[in-house]
Design a protein around this motif. Structure first.
Motif, mmCIF file in Angstrom:
data_model
loop_
_atom_site.group_PDB
_atom_site.id
_atom_site.type_symbol
_atom_site.label_atom_id
_atom_site.label_comp_id
_atom_site.label_asym_id
_atom_site.label_seq_id
_atom_site.Cartn_x
_atom_site.Cartn_y
_atom_site.Cartn_z
ATOM 1 N N HIS A 38 0.787 -1.307 0.075
ATOM 2 C CA HIS A 38 -0.131 -0.166 -0.173
ATOM 3 C C HIS A 38 0.973 1.286 -0.017
ATOM 4 N N HIS A 149 -2.174 -3.171 -3.801
ATOM 5 C CA HIS A 149 -3.616 -2.937 -3.302
ATOM 6 C C HIS A 149 -4.471 -2.679 -4.768
ATOM 7 N N ASP A 169 -3.036 2.532 -4.862
ATOM 8 C CA ASP A 169 -1.724 2.563 -4.214
ATOM 9 C C ASP A 169 -1.169 1.129 -4.472
HETATM 10 ZN ZN ZN Z 1 -3.898 0.636 0.308
#
Ligand code: ZN
Length: 184
Positions: A38, A149, A169
């Motif tokens: 992330h 992600h 992300d």
């Molecule tokens: Zn994330």
């Protein structure tokens, strides 16, 4: 007097952090077979424009943020200076990726996630070491099980009539292909 108040605040914050982390984390029931990468500064819509929330500060600042957060949690945070901080234990579930929490280790890069904020070299190396260690430790995590992600969450939100990807992300400035290749 101020020092006493500050010290008290610090002690209270540490206690709150620890209590909440334990209360929000449950031990896993499933095998760990994935890593989800992330970045912190995701997009949102304001006055018809997509903006990114930004990620100022270091890994410890964000550890406190996550540990105080009512919903979100994370296993590791890697900041721009390459500092790696752990939050929720690997054997406990962290709420970081819808549908993937039971089986994955979540890692946050302290990064604006807007495609402009570059991951630093120190950050890259620290992430590489961390992910490399996890791959060694968990036989079910192969290089092909290191996800962004953005790969696993396809939800969108509307902004000025456009569909915008909600989870972008770790962002376009993170060279995912090169990162995965470097782990092989
Ligand atoms: Zn994330």
């Amino acid at each position: 007097m101020l020092k006493v108040v500050l010290l008290l605040c610090y002690i209270l914050s540490v206690q709150t952090v620890e209590a909440k982390t334990n209360a929000n984390s449950k031990v896993r029931n499933s095998l760990i077979d994935a890593i989800v990468l992330h970045s912190i500064g995701g997009p949102y819509c304001e006055n018809g424009e997509v903006r990114y929330s930004g990620a100022p500060g270091d890994a410890n600042r964000w550890r406190i943020f996550f540990e105080r957060h009512k919903v979100l949690g994370i296993h590791y945070i890697v900041d721009r200076k390459g500092l790696v901080v752990s939050s929720i234990a690997e054997n406990a579930v962290a709420n970081h990726a819808l549908g993937w929490n039971e089986r994955s280790v979540g890692i946050e890069l302290v990064n604006d996630g807007d495609g402009n904020d570059r991951v630093t070299r120190r950050q890259w190396l620290a992430l590489h070491r961390l992910v490399g260690r996890l791959i060694k430790r968990y036989s079910a995590i192969t290089v092909d099980r290191v996800f962004r992600h953005s790969d696993i969450d396809k939800r969108t939100f509307k902004c000025a009539g456009k569909e915008i990807k909600q989870k972008q992300d770790p962002g376009l400035s993170f060279d995912y292909e090169r990162f995965v290749e470097s782990l092989r």
